[in-house]
Design a protein around this motif. Structure first.
Motif: not given
Ligand SMILES: N[C@@H](CCC(=O)N[C@@H](CS)C(=O)NCC(=O)O)C(=O)O
Length: 217
Positions: A30-35, A79-86, A94-96, A159-164
Motif C-alpha cells: 500500500e505504501v509502495g515500500q519494496p521489501y 509501516i503506517a506511521a512511517n509512510h503516507a497512505g495508511l 488517526r487516533a480512530r 478513507e481506507f486505513s491500516a484499521g481496515d
C-alpha cells in the motif's frame, strides 16, 4: 533501507493468504515500500537465530537496519506511521484509525481465531459438537456488531486505513465457514479490500511461495 520480513517456507493454509505475513506484505504494498522476504521452516522458527528476532518463534518478523520487530499489528503500525497512505493526517482521525487496528486484533480476531483453531485441532474431541455452537455464537455476535457499525460505508472510518487493512485480513479467516454470508455488507467490505491492487500483489506474492511461481514483483 529495504526491510526484510519472514514468512512460512510452506504455509499450512496452502497459499490462501491467511498467514500473518500477508497483512505486512499488504501494508508494504500500500505504501509502495519494496521489501525482501526470508522464508523459514517450522523447525527454523524454533531455533535460536529466529528466536532472537521473535521471542515466541513465529512469523512474521520485520528487520530494518538495527530495528527488529515482531507482532503483525506492531509491524503494520510501524509501516503506517512511517509512510503516507495508511493513517490519516488529522490527529483525531488517526487516533480512530489506530483504535480500529486494536479492535481488529484485540476484539474481532480472538473469537475468529479461537473458532478456526477448534475446527482444526478439536474436531475429533468429544466436546467438539457442543463447543462449536458456542464459538459460532461469539463470532456471530462480533460480526453483527461490526456489520451494524460499518452500515453502508465503504470503510470503517472515512478513507481506507491500516484499521481496515487489519480488519479485512482478520475477517478473511472466516472464508469458507459460511458465517459471513449473513452479513452482506461485511462480504462487500472484504471484497473491496481484496480488490485493492496492493492486496492483490501481496496475495500473489505469498501464493507464489506456495506454488513455487516467480513473485509478482
Ligand atoms: N500475534 C502474532 C501471532 C503470530 C502467529 O500466530 N504467527 C503464526 C503464523 S500466522 C505462526 O508463526 N505460527 C507458527 C507457530 O506458532 O509455531 C502476530 O500477529 O504476529
Amino acid at each position: 533501507m529495504t526491510p526484510t520480513i519472514t514468512a512460512f517456507e510452506r504455509s499450512p493454509d496452502r497459499g490462501r493468504g491467511l498467514a500473518r505475513d500477508t497483512r505486512v506484505r499488504w501494508a508494504l504494498e500500500e505504501v509502495g515500500q519494496p521489501y525482501d522476504v526470508r522464508l523459514v521452516s517450522f523447525s527454523a522458527m524454533k531455533e535460536p537465530a529466529h528466536l532472537g528476532l521473535h521471542p515466541f518463534g513465529q512469523i512474521p518478523t520485520y528487520e530494518e537496519g538495527d530495528l527488529v520487530l515482531f507482532e503483525s499489528g506492531a509491524i503494520v503500525f510501524h509501516i503506517a506511521a512511517n509512510h503516507a497512505g495508511l493513517l490519516p493526517d488529522d490527529a483525531n482521525a488517526r487516533a480512530r484509525a489506530i483504535t480500529w487496528m486494536f479492535a481488529a486484533l484485540n476484539t474481532v480476531e480472538p473469537p475468529i481465531f479461537e473458532r478456526a483453531l477448534a475446527t482444526l485441532m478439536e474436531r475429533d474431541k468429544p466436546w467438539y459438537e457442543q463447543r462449536l455452537p458456542m464459538l459460532d455464537d461469539r463470532v456471530r455476535g462480533r460480526l453483527g456488531e461490526l456489520s451494524t457499525r460499518l452500515g453502508d460505508a465503504d470503510w470503517l472510518d472515512g478513507e481506507f486505513s491500516a484499521g481496515d487493512l487489519l480488519m479485512v485480513t482478520v475477517l478473511r479467516r472466516l472464508d469458507g465457514s459460511g458465517m459471513l454470508e449473513a452479513f452482506p455488507n461485511l462480504c462487500a467490505y472484504i471484497a473491496r479490500g481484496e480488490a485493492r491492487p496492493a492486496y492483490r500483489r501481496a496475495f500473489e506474492d505469498q501464493l507464489a511461495v506456495f506454488t513455487g511461481a516467480a513473485p509478482a514483483n
